[in-house]
Scaffold this motif. Structure first.
Motif, mmCIF file in Angstrom:
data_model
loop_
_atom_site.group_PDB
_atom_site.id
_atom_site.type_symbol
_atom_site.label_atom_id
_atom_site.label_comp_id
_atom_site.label_asym_id
_atom_site.label_seq_id
_atom_site.Cartn_x
_atom_site.Cartn_y
_atom_site.Cartn_z
ATOM 1 N N ILE A 244 -5.864 -7.340 9.979
ATOM 2 C CA ILE A 244 -5.035 -8.507 10.275
ATOM 3 C C ILE A 244 -5.687 -9.349 11.355
ATOM 4 O O ILE A 244 -6.380 -8.822 12.226
ATOM 5 N N ILE A 245 -5.485 -10.644 11.254
ATOM 6 C CA ILE A 245 -5.865 -11.568 12.312
ATOM 7 C C ILE A 245 -4.666 -12.472 12.570
ATOM 8 O O ILE A 245 -4.029 -12.950 11.633
ATOM 9 N N VAL A 246 -4.354 -12.632 13.846
ATOM 10 C CA VAL A 246 -3.240 -13.474 14.285
ATOM 11 C C VAL A 246 -3.844 -14.613 15.096
ATOM 12 O O VAL A 246 -4.584 -14.358 16.059
ATOM 13 N N ALA A 247 -3.562 -15.854 14.721
ATOM 14 C CA ALA A 247 -4.133 -16.996 15.437
ATOM 15 C C ALA A 247 -3.206 -18.204 15.349
ATOM 16 O O ALA A 247 -2.466 -18.366 14.373
ATOM 17 N N TYR A 248 -3.271 -19.051 16.383
ATOM 18 C CA TYR A 248 -2.443 -20.254 16.464
ATOM 19 C C TYR A 248 -3.069 -21.186 17.488
ATOM 20 O O TYR A 248 -3.966 -20.795 18.247
ATOM 21 N N HIS A 249 -2.574 -22.415 17.549
ATOM 22 C CA HIS A 249 -3.120 -23.373 18.499
ATOM 23 C C HIS A 249 -2.524 -23.134 19.882
ATOM 24 O O HIS A 249 -1.329 -22.883 20.017
ATOM 25 N N GLY A 250 -3.367 -23.207 20.886
ATOM 26 C CA GLY A 250 -2.943 -22.956 22.262
ATOM 27 C C GLY A 250 -1.835 -23.860 22.749
ATOM 28 O O GLY A 250 -1.034 -23.461 23.597
ATOM 29 N N LYS A 251 -1.733 -25.077 22.209
ATOM 30 C CA LYS A 251 -0.697 -25.995 22.690
ATOM 31 C C LYS A 251 0.708 -25.529 22.294
ATOM 32 O O LYS A 251 1.685 -25.976 22.883
ATOM 33 N N VAL A 252 0.827 -24.615 21.326
ATOM 34 C CA VAL A 252 2.149 -24.119 20.930
ATOM 35 C C VAL A 252 2.397 -22.684 21.410
ATOM 36 O O VAL A 252 3.435 -22.097 21.100
#
Length: 184
Positions: free
Chosen positions: A69-77
């Motif tokens: 699994i990889i979990v990723a998102y934009h830092g601004k959120v």
């Protein structure tokens, strides 16, 4: 095969996430018993709009079973994604939780990467990272970042081979991490 995570992946996802973040999982769940930590991680995974939501994950499957699994998102959120987690921990513990800032607001951020140890050494982690880098590029993000525990030299070498470079050292849950960034 790498695919977008689905809610029904919650059991395997919780185990993979726990294997990657250990004591951070305790902080994020307000729990200390492994089974309760796993249960809450699974609940977070099935929910929408939190850092560990299936919406922010890709999974590597073998015979239809998630093994990475990889979990990723934009830092601004990031702060916003932690709100449901903070609310749960406050309700559970009666205390206002504090979570360290793990990412810069300008970066697309790899929060968690985990591969089942039975499938280690087969390049699945690299495949997951490359898939998320492709996604980040397609979304137009200029940078992709991650943290690696400062004592994990093997992982850092892998990330550097993939084009990540050192930016700074940060503290997460009283452990030191090297913050690495890749320009996209």
């Amino acid at each position: 095969m790498i695919r977008q995570a689905q809610k029904q992946d919650y059991h395997q996802a919780a185990i993979l996430i726990y294997d990657a973040i250990h004591d951070i999982a305790n902080a994020l769940t307000g729990e200390h018993e492994k089974e309760k930590v796993l249960e809450q991680l699974g609940l977070y995974f099935t929910q929408e709009k939190n850092r560990l939501s299936y919406q922010n994950c890709l999974v590597k499957t073998v015979d239809g079973i998630p093994v990475g699994i990889i979990v990723a998102y934009h830092g601004k959120v990031a702060y916003e994604l932690d709100e449901p987690i903070r609310a749960h921990v406050k309700e559970k513990t009666g205390k206002e939780p504090f979570f360290d800032q793990e990412t810069d607001e300008t970066d697309f951020y790899l929060d968690t990467l985990s591969v089942n140890s039975q499938f280690g050494g087969q390049g699945f982690g690299t495949e997951l990272i490359q898939s998320m880098i492709t996604y980040a590029k397609e979304q137009g993000y200029p940078t992709f970042s991650l943290n690696v525990e400062e004592s994990n030299h093997k992982a850092r070498r892998l990330y550097e081979r993939l084009g990540f470079s050192y930016k700074k050292t940060i503290s997460i849950n009283q452990h030191f991490y090297h913050y690495l960034v890749k320009k996209l």
